[in-house]
Enzyme design. Structure first.
Site, PDB file in Angstrom:
ATOM      1  N   SER A 191       0.849  -1.186   0.000  1.00 16.16           N
ATOM      2  CA  SER A 191       0.000   0.000   0.000  1.00 16.16           C
ATOM      3  C   SER A 191       0.880   1.230   0.000  1.00 16.16           C
ATOM      4  O   SER A 191       1.940   1.240   0.633  1.00 16.16           O
ATOM      5  CB  SER A 191      -0.904   0.002   1.245  1.00 16.16           C
ATOM      6  OG  SER A 191      -1.818   1.073   1.195  1.00 16.16           O
ATOM      7  N   ASP A 192       0.467   2.235  -0.729  1.00 20.55           N
ATOM      8  CA  ASP A 192       1.201   3.498  -0.728  1.00 20.55           C
ATOM      9  C   ASP A 192       0.226   4.626  -0.958  1.00 20.55           C
ATOM     10  O   ASP A 192      -0.867   4.427  -1.486  1.00 20.55           O
ATOM     11  CB  ASP A 192       2.302   3.514  -1.779  1.00 20.55           C
ATOM     12  CG  ASP A 192       3.455   4.424  -1.379  1.00 20.55           C
ATOM     13  OD1 ASP A 192       3.245   5.367  -0.586  1.00 20.55           O
ATOM     14  OD2 ASP A 192       4.580   4.199  -1.847  1.00 20.55           O
ATOM     15  N   GLN A 193       0.659   5.799  -0.570  1.00 22.89           N
ATOM     16  CA  GLN A 193      -0.247   6.933  -0.549  1.00 22.89           C
ATOM     17  C   GLN A 193       0.426   8.171  -1.121  1.00 22.89           C
ATOM     18  O   GLN A 193       1.611   8.401  -0.896  1.00 22.89           O
ATOM     19  CB  GLN A 193      -0.644   7.174   0.907  1.00 22.89           C
ATOM     20  CG  GLN A 193      -1.769   8.127   1.125  1.00 22.89           C
ATOM     21  CD  GLN A 193      -2.155   8.132   2.594  1.00 22.89           C
ATOM     22  OE1 GLN A 193      -1.347   8.442   3.455  1.00 22.89           O
ATOM     23  NE2 GLN A 193      -3.392   7.782   2.881  1.00 22.89           N
ATOM     24  N   GLY A 239      -3.026   3.649  -2.814  1.00 24.25           N
ATOM     25  CA  GLY A 239      -2.965   2.473  -3.665  1.00 24.25           C
ATOM     26  C   GLY A 239      -2.892   1.209  -2.835  1.00 24.25           C
ATOM     27  O   GLY A 239      -2.371   1.210  -1.721  1.00 24.25           O
TER      28      GLY A 239
END
Length: 195
Positions: free
Chosen positions: A68-70, A106
């Site tokens: 996960s990334d932001q 994401g």
């Protein structure tokens, strides 16, 4: 049950994933994040999330790996990064007060045994109140959110900066879209609520 690996060293993402009461391990991804401001935020966060998950595939060849990334973007969809220090954080917040900005988070789920990949993203918007310079400095000195995109921690005192928030999954604002993850896990054969 298959081993679940969270490709993250973020304590916030780990706390969110614990809500599902599934056993998992958290491992720092071996992935260098590169933010390309010319790539649409929705595509960028999916790419970053997948890169994190894929970076652990060789180490965990029979696991479900969550990445996960932001990215936090301004009204013109330009990424807002981590300030790193008090002065830069004040400048960031000063530019954001009285306006609405958006987090793109994401999510990727990689089945490292089969190679099957699922990716998605979630958005969450935050509208900042009108705040004085003194209020901004007070907030920054109390919470020191210099390692956070946008220079605030919504799970802490940062909530006092907000006028309103909107999105489909509050967890995506903190860094892991759980509603989408539950659906992905079910597709991968993990039923969060039992058989």
């Amino acid at each position: 049950m298959r081993k679940i690996v969270l490709a993250s060293s973020s304590p916030y993402r780990q706390q969110i994933l614990q809500q599902l009461s599934l056993p998992f391990i958290a491992v720092a991804p071996q992935f260098i994040e590169e933010i390309d401001p010319n790539v649409a935020p929705a595509l960028l966060v999916r790419h970053l999330a997948l890169g994190k998950a894929q970076s652990l595939a060789e180490t965990y060849p029979d696991a479900l790996i969550i990445g996960s990334d932001q990215v936090f973007v301004d009204q013109r969809k330009r990424p807002i990064g981590k300030a790193g220090n008090l002065q830069a954080a004040f400048h960031q917040l000063k530019q954001m007060v009285g306006r609405t900005h958006c987090f793109y988070t994401g999510l990727a789920l990689l089945d490292s045994r089969s190679g099957i990949v699922q990716t998605d993203y979630a958005t969450f918007s935050v509208s900042f109140r009108q705040l004085s310079d003194d209020q901004l400095f007070d907030y920054l000195q109390r919470e020191k959110p210099f390692d956070c995109a946008g220079s605030f921690k919504i799970e802490g005192l940062g909530i006092a900066l907000m006028e309103k928030m909107a999105g489909e999954d509050y967890n995506s604002l903190i860094g892991l879209p759980l509603i989408k993850l539950v659906s992905m896990l079910e597709i991968a054969g993990v039923n969060v609520l039992g058989n």
